[in-house]
Scaffold this motif. Structure first.
Motif, short mmCIF file in Angstrom:
data_model
loop_
_atom_site.label_atom_id
_atom_site.label_comp_id
_atom_site.label_asym_id
_atom_site.label_seq_id
_atom_site.Cartn_x
_atom_site.Cartn_y
_atom_site.Cartn_z
N GLU A 135 38.97 35.62 37.56
CA GLU A 135 40.26 35.51 38.61
C GLU A 135 41.39 35.70 37.95
O GLU A 135 42.07 36.67 38.57
CB GLU A 135 39.91 34.20 39.32
CG GLU A 135 38.86 34.37 40.00
CD GLU A 135 37.31 33.35 39.13
OE1 GLU A 135 36.50 33.37 39.39
OE2 GLU A 135 37.35 33.16 38.00
N ILE A 136 41.99 34.78 36.80
CA ILE A 136 43.02 35.00 36.51
C ILE A 136 43.35 36.42 35.89
O ILE A 136 44.81 36.60 35.67
CB ILE A 136 43.49 34.22 36.00
CG1 ILE A 136 43.04 32.70 36.58
CG2 ILE A 136 45.04 33.96 34.69
CD1 ILE A 136 44.27 32.23 37.45
N VAL A 137 42.51 37.15 35.62
CA VAL A 137 42.14 37.92 33.86
C VAL A 137 42.70 39.09 35.09
O VAL A 137 43.63 40.23 35.71
CB VAL A 137 41.80 38.66 33.43
CG1 VAL A 137 41.74 39.87 32.71
CG2 VAL A 137 41.79 38.06 31.95
N GLU A 138 41.64 39.00 36.21
CA GLU A 138 41.35 40.64 37.25
C GLU A 138 42.67 40.51 38.19
O GLU A 138 42.67 41.67 38.98
CB GLU A 138 39.93 40.36 38.07
CG GLU A 138 39.01 41.04 36.96
CD GLU A 138 37.90 40.78 36.94
OE1 GLU A 138 36.57 40.48 36.77
OE2 GLU A 138 37.39 39.73 38.39
N SER A 139 43.48 39.54 38.52
CA SER A 139 44.53 39.71 39.67
C SER A 139 45.97 39.55 38.90
O SER A 139 47.23 39.07 39.35
CB SER A 139 44.57 37.95 40.44
OG SER A 139 44.44 36.84 39.47
N ALA A 140 45.81 40.00 37.79
CA ALA A 140 47.24 39.86 36.79
C ALA A 140 47.95 41.32 37.64
O ALA A 140 47.18 41.68 37.50
CB ALA A 140 47.46 39.38 35.70
N ASP A 141 49.43 41.01 37.29
CA ASP A 141 49.91 42.14 37.26
C ASP A 141 49.52 43.56 36.46
O ASP A 141 50.28 44.47 36.39
CB ASP A 141 51.51 41.96 37.65
CG ASP A 141 52.17 41.32 38.58
OD1 ASP A 141 51.00 41.09 39.63
OD2 ASP A 141 52.97 40.47 38.25
N ASN A 174 56.30 34.26 30.39
CA ASN A 174 56.35 34.32 31.53
C ASN A 174 54.92 33.22 31.90
O ASN A 174 53.66 33.09 31.28
CB ASN A 174 55.89 35.12 31.93
CG ASN A 174 55.43 35.52 33.74
OD1 ASN A 174 55.38 34.23 34.38
ND2 ASN A 174 55.77 36.01 33.84
N PRO A 175 54.88 31.82 32.64
CA PRO A 175 53.80 30.92 33.02
C PRO A 175 53.35 31.56 33.29
O PRO A 175 52.46 30.95 33.92
CB PRO A 175 54.05 29.19 32.90
CG PRO A 175 55.80 29.37 33.31
CD PRO A 175 56.28 31.60 32.88
N THR A 176 53.71 32.41 34.56
CA THR A 176 53.19 32.54 36.27
C THR A 176 51.59 32.52 35.55
O THR A 176 50.98 31.52 36.89
CB THR A 176 53.07 33.42 36.69
OG1 THR A 176 54.45 33.95 36.70
CG2 THR A 176 53.20 33.67 37.77
N SER A 177 50.64 32.88 35.31
CA SER A 177 49.32 33.08 34.76
C SER A 177 48.06 31.94 34.90
O SER A 177 47.42 31.59 35.06
CB SER A 177 49.07 33.80 33.95
OG SER A 177 48.62 35.51 33.98
N LEU A 178 48.69 30.45 33.85
CA LEU A 178 49.31 29.67 33.28
C LEU A 178 48.61 28.64 34.27
O LEU A 178 47.87 27.65 34.27
CB LEU A 178 49.73 29.12 31.90
CG LEU A 178 49.26 27.95 31.53
CD1 LEU A 178 47.23 27.81 31.27
CD2 LEU A 178 50.22 27.51 30.37
N GLU A 179 49.62 28.64 35.33
CA GLU A 179 49.74 27.61 36.26
C GLU A 179 48.90 28.32 37.63
O GLU A 179 48.09 27.21 37.96
CB GLU A 179 51.65 27.97 37.42
CG GLU A 179 52.71 27.63 36.07
CD GLU A 179 54.43 27.74 36.50
OE1 GLU A 179 53.87 28.38 37.22
OE2 GLU A 179 55.06 27.71 36.24
#
Length: 321
Positions: A30-36, A97-102
């Protein structure tokens, strides 16, 4: 991605798992596929690694770095660019950029544990791997055979410096027996834990003889479920049922009283616990061959998902191009 497991420390606070489409580590896809945007270093997108070409990735958001070229989205491919040079230059440019980890921490829920076994209940594979997880240290290495061990071993959490070998580009069954022999010879300071299916073992079983002759001490879990289970999930048929062997008897015959070798058959969790205790204790200097007898339909949920998607991809009509 799955073939890179073991190359990144899983104890790192930013490690979130393995990306493998629909059979990824929980919450990772979900995190990988929704990344920019996403950067893939050295990927091979075949039917197995892409789960039947079902990855929910957008090419226009991808940077794909191969050993000597870089492809940007739908745009150009730059040749004569070494991966090492590109990644070193990129590291100097990117900003934290901590967005994905958050986002991962927002959705993450700790995984459960297998149901507790009743006394003398037939051993389940998920219970076996709970015990294998407890065996892992920085002095061990895991060899994952082609088949359901792909998925069960992917879920193991590797301690720092714990080795891991996994081969899926060709889906070669039986490769792990020879890989166990080679890894043990090259890295004698590691205690190998090899998870091998019965069908795969029948292809290359004779390599155990050389392991004994060379004084190697791997722990081999021979998972006996009576057939080619991964093939059953892709395309079932009578050819996926194999002749059962007396696997411990075969290894005893290869041993033939020369060298150090110990074998046992396991049918329950209690027996599995005792076998592991023996392999790590009084038989730590021996090749330990533990035959695990399980139900033919006892598979991981990831194999069920992966098999149905690969089956659908491989059975579709040919592209008329």
């Amino acid at each position: 991605m799955p073939a890179a497991k073991g190359q990144v420390p899983e104890t790192h606070p930013h490690f979130i798992g393995t990306y493998w489409g629909a059979v990824s580590t929980a919450f990772c896809a979900e995190i990988v596929e929704s990344a920019d945007a996403y950067l893939f270093a050295g990927p091979i997108f075949n039917d197995y690694s892409s789960v039947g070409y079902s990855l929910l990735l957008k090419k226009e958001k991808a940077i794909i770095v191969q050993p000597n070229r870089v492809t940007l989205a739908n745009g150009p491919t730059f040749g004569c660019v070494l991966m090492k040079d590109f990644l070193e230059a990129l590291a100097k440019k990117v900003k934290h950029n901590p967005t994905s980890l958050e986002n991962y921490r927002h959705i993450f829920v700790p995984e459960g544990v297998p149901l507790k076994s009743a006394p003398n209940e037939p051993l389940r594979v998920n219970v076996l791997f709970k015990h294998i997880q407890g065996m892992l240290t920085d002095d061990t290495a895991v060899i994952a055979e082609t088949g359901d061990s792909w998925f069960n071993c992917q879920k193991l959490k590797l301690p720092e410096k714990c080795g891991y070998e996994f081969q899926m580009q060709y889906g070669s069954i039986g490769w792990s027996v020879g890989a166990t022999l080679g890894y043990a010879q090259a890295t004698p300071e590691k205690r190998l834990i090899s998870c091998i299916g019965d069908g795969s073992f029948q292809v290359t079983a004779q390599d155990v003889s050389t392991m004994i002759r060379n004084g190697q001490n791997p722990i081999i879990f021979l998972i006996n479920n009576g057939g080619y289970t991964i093939e059953v999930e892709i395309h079932d048929g009578p050819y996926n049922v194999i002749k059962n062997w007396n696997y411990t008897g075969l290894v005893d015959a290869l041993h033939n009283g020369e060298g150090k070798c110990w074998t046992t058959k396991v049918k329950t969790e209690e027996e599995a616990g005792e076998a592991i205790k023996t392999a790590l204790g009084p038989k730590k200097d021996c090749l330990c061959f533990i035959e695990i007898i399980v139900h033919k339909d006892d598979t991981s949920k990831e194999l069920l998902e992966w098999g149905s998607r690969v089956s659908a991809a491989n059975s579709r009509p040919p592209n008329p191009q």
